[in-house]
Design an enzyme around this catalytic site. Structure first.
Site, PDB file in Angstrom:
ATOM      1  N   HIS A  57       4.584 -22.840  59.459  1.00 29.19           N
ATOM      2  CA  HIS A  57       4.253 -22.320  60.788  1.00 29.19           C
ATOM      3  C   HIS A  57       4.618 -23.333  61.876  1.00 29.19           C
ATOM      4  O   HIS A  57       3.953 -23.433  62.912  1.00 29.19           O
ATOM      5  CB  HIS A  57       2.777 -21.902  60.872  1.00 29.19           C
ATOM      6  CG  HIS A  57       2.500 -20.657  60.071  1.00 29.19           C
ATOM      7  ND1 HIS A  57       2.706 -19.400  60.573  1.00 29.19           N
ATOM      8  CD2 HIS A  57       2.092 -20.497  58.793  1.00 29.19           C
ATOM      9  CE1 HIS A  57       2.412 -18.501  59.630  1.00 29.19           C
ATOM     10  NE2 HIS A  57       2.040 -19.138  58.540  1.00 29.19           N
ATOM     11  N   SER A  90      20.246   0.269  46.085  1.00 28.24           N
ATOM     12  CA  SER A  90      19.560  -0.903  45.555  1.00 28.24           C
ATOM     13  C   SER A  90      18.938  -0.573  44.211  1.00 28.24           C
ATOM     14  O   SER A  90      18.424   0.532  44.014  1.00 28.24           O
ATOM     15  CB  SER A  90      18.462  -1.351  46.525  1.00 28.24           C
ATOM     16  OG  SER A  90      17.588  -2.261  45.877  1.00 28.24           O
ATOM     17  N   GLY A 149       7.588  -9.884  48.029  1.00 28.01           N
ATOM     18  CA  GLY A 149       6.196 -10.006  48.465  1.00 28.01           C
ATOM     19  C   GLY A 149       5.536 -11.286  47.989  1.00 28.01           C
ATOM     20  O   GLY A 149       4.321 -11.366  47.896  1.00 28.01           O
ATOM     21  N   ALA A 150       6.339 -12.297  47.661  1.00 24.86           N
ATOM     22  CA  ALA A 150       5.790 -13.527  47.102  1.00 24.86           C
ATOM     23  C   ALA A 150       5.988 -14.709  48.043  1.00 24.86           C
ATOM     24  O   ALA A 150       5.836 -15.858  47.648  1.00 24.86           O
ATOM     25  CB  ALA A 150       6.448 -13.819  45.753  1.00 24.86           C
ATOM     26  N   SER A 155      13.597 -11.195  51.978  1.00 24.11           N
ATOM     27  CA  SER A 155      14.322 -10.518  53.068  1.00 24.11           C
ATOM     28  C   SER A 155      15.417 -11.414  53.635  1.00 24.11           C
ATOM     29  O   SER A 155      16.522 -10.942  53.929  1.00 24.11           O
ATOM     30  CB  SER A 155      13.372 -10.017  54.161  1.00 24.11           C
ATOM     31  OG  SER A 155      12.623 -11.055  54.692  1.00 24.11           O
ATOM     32  N   ASP A 204      13.523 -19.278  57.044  1.00 24.42           N
ATOM     33  CA  ASP A 204      13.982 -18.647  55.799  1.00 24.42           C
ATOM     34  C   ASP A 204      15.499 -18.475  55.789  1.00 24.42           C
ATOM     35  O   ASP A 204      16.167 -18.742  54.790  1.00 24.42           O
ATOM     36  CB  ASP A 204      13.309 -17.286  55.619  1.00 24.42           C
ATOM     37  CG  ASP A 204      11.799 -17.378  55.742  1.00 24.42           C
ATOM     38  OD1 ASP A 204      11.260 -18.484  55.575  1.00 24.42           O
ATOM     39  OD2 ASP A 204      11.162 -16.340  56.022  1.00 24.42           O
TER      40      ASP A 204
HETATM   41  C1  GLA Z   1       7.501 -16.954  57.137  1.00 22.44           C
HETATM   42  C2  GLA Z   1       8.485 -16.837  58.301  1.00 22.44           C
HETATM   43  C3  GLA Z   1       9.080 -18.195  58.645  1.00 22.44           C
HETATM   44  C4  GLA Z   1       7.990 -19.254  58.830  1.00 22.44           C
HETATM   45  C5  GLA Z   1       7.004 -19.214  57.676  1.00 22.44           C
HETATM   46  C6  GLA Z   1       5.830 -20.127  57.896  1.00 22.44           C
HETATM   47  O1  GLA Z   1       8.199 -17.347  55.973  1.00 22.44           O
HETATM   48  O2  GLA Z   1       9.517 -15.954  57.945  1.00 22.44           O
HETATM   49  O3  GLA Z   1       9.866 -18.082  59.789  1.00 22.44           O
HETATM   50  O4  GLA Z   1       7.338 -19.090  60.065  1.00 22.44           O
HETATM   51  O5  GLA Z   1       6.500 -17.908  57.450  1.00 22.44           O
HETATM   52  O6  GLA Z   1       6.229 -21.454  57.889  1.00 22.44           O
END
Ligand code: GLA
Length: 424
Positions: A57, A90, A149-150, A155, A204
């Site tokens: 975060h 998919s 979902g883990a 995504s 991500d």
């Molecule tokens: C998710 C969001 C990221 C990041 C994390 C927390 O994975 O996609 O952008 O904010 O939460 O670090």
């Protein structure tokens, strides 16, 4: 509909690239016809999920993150079209998803635009076009061993795989450099934020496109940094130190995740505005106490101050971990991981009992440190474990979940793996 692979012992299986490519080509041939073994106009690209070692975060607060890419990847077999139609199949979803790129827009799925899982892929094509690249429609088939979902970025793996595919088939020339890949990251983030409507930061997608095998990636989200300062590779050779990174997929259902994520982000932005700063990154650890005092009159229940304390201390911890990693002092990373979890549990309040249990049980069984990874509210934890202790930690976590009456967790090892690219 293919379930995602977990073996009999409860481990999330990572396919070899050859197997992933074969599976994606199979799905393609079933959905669109052609020869699954070697249709020359169909290529296969793939992209990894990620774990984040520390720095949670912090991305949307202009802070630091430290991810590695997983060996678990999403595979996309793709054939460009001469029109603007996008057709998707998919192994993990029934039926065909179909849209025209003209209908894709920055509406987060509202107002008649596209929605559902296909928005993540069609959104990348839309975002590349918005950035001025000549990109058309395509037929694509997806199969994935990135757990869904883990909190392991399934995504982003979808977006990144289609981003490198479109880069290749349209000869955009972006995939060969860090600067070009950063453009693909931007398109993938826009797909997720603007088209799919999830207000996440860039962690991500940066991890999936920029991490490299054998390395961790120190990401700095301050605005305006050149690519080589935004993403700095660090050696992450745990194996040579007799260590491993063990992920525990708690399989806890995600609870209110979208609303809670957006609420955390809004609190951080409000706190920064009250402090007269562009972002919470501008509040360094030295200025933290003064910032907390300044927020007090606006913050009767202390929520804003807890959120700020997490964000500021988390970026400081991430900088400390990066120094330890540079020095090869991997074992000393453990306590900082556990401190990060405590901060996410008590100050940022994004853990759930399953995450806390996985962390506590890992540490009790000898892990050097453990923490949740990703957004929280369910998902996975990471534990830094000596090789010789992996089996004991797995057994102890499994027993702790059984004792608590929870569904069995699943496990995976997270050696630092390769970024998005062409597979076949
Ligand atoms: C998710 C969001 C990221 C990041 C994390 C927390 O994975 O996609 O952008 O904010 O939460 O670090």
């Amino acid at each position: 509909m293919g379930a995602q692979p977990v073996d009999d012992a409860g481990w999330h299986v990572a396919w070899s690239p050859a197997e992933g490519a074969r599976r994606a080509r199979d799905v393609f041939a079933r959905a669109f016809g052609g020869d699954p073994a070697g249709d020359p106009v169909v290529g296969v690209w793939s992209a990894p999920g990620r774990v984040n070692l520390i720095g949670e975060h912090t991305d949307y607060n202009a802070g630091l993150c430290l991810p590695t890419a997983l060996p678990h990847r999403t595979y996309v077999a793709l054939r460009p079209r001469t029109d603007d139609v996008v057709r998707l199949a998919s192994a993990q979803a029934d039926g065909l998803w179909e849209a025209d790129l003209a209908d894709v827009g920055a509406d987060g799925g509202a107002a008649g635009g596209v929605s559902g899982w296909g928005a993540y892929l069609a959104g990348v094509a839309w975002a590349l076009r918005e950035a001025g690249h000549a990109v058309g429609g395509f037929d694509a088939a997806v199969d994935s061993c990135v757990p869904f979902g883990a909190s392991l970025s399934s995504s982003a793996a979808l977006e990144s795989a289609v981003a490198v595919a479109l880069d290749d088939v349209h000869g955009l020339g972006l995939g060969g450099s860090v600067a070009g890949r950063s453009r693909l990251v931007e398109a993938s983030v826009r797909a997720e934020n603007d088209v799919a409507g999830a207000a996440t930061g860039g962690l991500d997608q940066s991890a999936s496109l920029l991490c490299r095998a054998g390395e961790a990636l120190l990401l700095d989200f301050r605005a305006g940094l050149p690519p080589e300062e935004h993403a700095v590779p660090l050696p992450w050779d745990l194996a040579s130190a007799g260590l491993a990174l063990l992920a525990v997929d708690t399989r806890a259902p995600h609870r209110l995740v979208d609303g809670q994520y957006a609420a955390r982000r809004a609190s951080c932005e409000r706190a920064a505005a009250l402090l007269g700063r562009d972002s919470l990154r501008d509040v360094g650890p030295v200025a933290l106490d003064d910032a907390l005092a300044a927020l007090a009159p606006h913050d009767p229940d202390g929520v804003l101050r807890r959120r700020v304390r997490h964000v500021v201390t988390e970026t400081a911890r991430t900088a400390d971990v990066a120094e330890l990693v540079r020095a090869g002092a991997y074992e000393q990373v453990g306590p900082l991981m556990t401190a990060s979890h405590v901060s996410l549990r008590d100050d940022f309040e994004v853990t759930v009992p399953e995450l806390d249990l996985a962390v506590d049980a890992s540490v009790a069984a000898g892990a050097l440190g453990a923490r949740m990874t990703g957004g929280g509210f369910g998902g996975s934890t990471l534990a830094l474990v000596r090789d010789v202790d992996v089996d004991a930690v797995v057994a102890h976590v499994r027993a702790a979940f059984a004792d608590a009456g929870l569904a069995a967790p699943a496990f995976l090892l997270a050696p630092p793996s390769a970024p998005a690219g062409r597979t076949d």
